[in-house]
Design an enzyme around this catalytic site. Structure first.
Site, PDB file in Angstrom:
ATOM      1  CB  ALA A   1     -11.122  -5.122  -3.556  1.00 49.42           C
ATOM      2  NE  ARG A   2     -16.721  -1.616  -5.508  1.00 50.78           N
ATOM      3  CZ  ARG A   2     -17.194  -2.037  -4.355  1.00 50.78           C
ATOM      4  NH1 ARG A   2     -16.837  -3.226  -3.884  1.00 50.78           N
ATOM      5  NH2 ARG A   2     -18.025  -1.289  -3.646  1.00 50.78           N
TER       6      ARG A   2
ATOM      7  CD  GLU B   1     -20.341  -7.040  -9.179  1.00 50.90           C
ATOM      8  OE1 GLU B   1     -21.184  -6.496  -8.416  1.00 50.90           O
ATOM      9  OE2 GLU B   1     -19.161  -7.241  -8.846  1.00 50.90           O
TER      10      GLU B   1
ATOM     11  CG  HIS C   1     -20.392  -7.355  -4.958  1.00 49.33           C
ATOM     12  ND1 HIS C   1     -20.167  -6.378  -5.889  1.00 49.33           N
ATOM     13  CD2 HIS C   1     -19.872  -6.863  -3.789  1.00 49.33           C
ATOM     14  CE1 HIS C   1     -19.546  -5.350  -5.331  1.00 49.33           C
ATOM     15  NE2 HIS C   1     -19.350  -5.629  -4.052  1.00 49.33           N
TER      16      HIS C   1
ATOM     17  CG  ASP D   1     -17.801 -11.341  -3.284  1.00 47.08           C
ATOM     18  OD1 ASP D   1     -18.709 -12.188  -3.408  1.00 47.08           O
ATOM     19  OD2 ASP D   1     -17.937 -10.278  -2.643  1.00 47.08           O
TER      20      ASP D   1
ATOM     21  CG  ASP E   1      -2.050   1.043   1.078  1.00 46.47           C
ATOM     22  OD1 ASP E   1      -1.754   2.170   0.627  1.00 46.47           O
ATOM     23  OD2 ASP E   1      -3.199   0.725   1.425  1.00 46.47           O
TER      24      ASP E   1
END
Length: 334
Positions: free
Chosen positions: A244-245, A273, A292, A268, A184
């Site tokens: 996450a995305r 979607e 998700h 996920d 990060d």
């Protein structure tokens, strides 16, 4: 505590899903409460009509953008408490310009996402879902191959992103004996070290970790930060998780890598979607799919409003907010 006016803009049935009776009563003890009884989210114009005289706005999913026009009638508004995750859909420059503060419940959702991430990692290491599928298909008694089964204790885990979810995920992995590293660029090595996590470069994590889990936010810098070149760095047998995305990963490159059979993935989130019925992900045995739902538990949902009412109490008492969103950090948040 000073008594305030609190506008709860969360309509039914969502209000009952994220706020139990005890939490609502707790809100009534410190505030004169006005409820949204429209059975739907208010439009911007309707919200504006309810804002005069209100000190705090408690809202959730579906909140209209708080534009200058909506805020024009907010003569006393000091705080917006958002019983959900990302505030980017409604938090405007006009809101910050008026000095209105924001707090949100993303940290409570993070608990469920972290929990789910740990479950997925262990399923990737042990594959109980494969044995379940084989037995229900009537295959001969499956004989687990020990060289394809792994314990999580002692495994090197790489987290991409060290925000709310990354920190909670790190704590869970450490609790079961994994060695946790994280990438990060906005978090220092010293801060990670206080959480028992070693800071690492992206390439180092991709090449050295048996479990890689994505927790990066949607920002211009994170778009497809994981592409074909990065996926090729993953070791054979790597467990790759994204709760996450989809924005963060080149989905076509991931599909191509999964088709090679080198790695196992749990996904996920997706570019589209709901995931189309004909999508090739649905045909692969080395990917576990979910719709998700990583942050969706009864516990986290009922904790959303409670977390925000607790922060409203702190605000009224003059204590620092626990989950404040500041304008200078908004761009790099999820």
């Amino acid at each position: 505590m000073t008594r305030i006016s609190l506008l709860i803009a969360i309509p039914q049935p969502l209000r009952d899903q994220i706020m139990d009776g005890a939490t609502l009563e707790r809100a009534r003890t410190l505030a004169d409460v006005t409820l949204n009884e429209a059975g739907r989210n208010w439009s911007g114009e309707e919200l504006a009509a309810h804002l005069p005289g209100q000190d705090v706005l408690l809202a959730s999913w579906g909140l209209a953008p708080l534009t200058a026009e909506v805020l024009a009638s907010a003569d006393r508004l000091q705080l917006v408490a958002y019983a959900a995750g990302s505030v980017k859909g409604w938090a405007t420059d006009a809101l910050f310009a008026r000095g209105v503060r924001i707090t949100h419940a993303a940290s409570r959702i993070a608990d469920s996402v972290a929990d789910y991430t740990l479950v997925l990692a262990m399923m990737g290491l042990r594959r109980p879902q494969d044995f379940d599928r084989q037995m229900k298909a009537g295959e001969p008694w499956p004989k687990p191959v020990c060289l394809e089964q792994f314990e999580i204790c002692g495994k090197r885990v790489g987290l991409l992103g060290f925000g709310y979810v990354g920190r909670r995920t790190a704590a869970l992995f450490r609790a079961v004996g994994a060695e946790v590293t994280a990438y990060d660029p906005y978090v220092s090595a010293e801060e990670m070290a206080t959480n028992g996590v070693a800071k690492a470069a992206l390439r180092e994590i991709l090449t050295s970790c048996q479990i890689v889990s994505v927790h990066l936010p949607v920002t211009p810098e994170t778009h497809h930060v994981i592409g074909a070149d990065e996926l090729a760095l993953l070791s054979d047998g790597c467990v790759f998780i994204n709760t996450a995305r989809s924005w963060v990963i080149d989905q076509d490159a991931l599909l191509a890598e999964l088709r090679r059979g080198r790695i196992w993935a749990a996904l996920d989130v997706y570019d589209q979607e709901p995931l189309p019925r004909e999508h090739p992900f649905r045909t692969l045995d080395n990917v576990l799919l979910s719709p998700h739902v990583a942050g969706m538990t009864a516990d986290s949902y009922l904790g959303l409003a409670a977390t925000m009412v607790a922060d409203i109490e702190r605000f009224v008492a003059g204590y620092p907010l626990l989950f404040e969103v500041r304008q200078d950090s908004l761009a790099r948040m999820a």
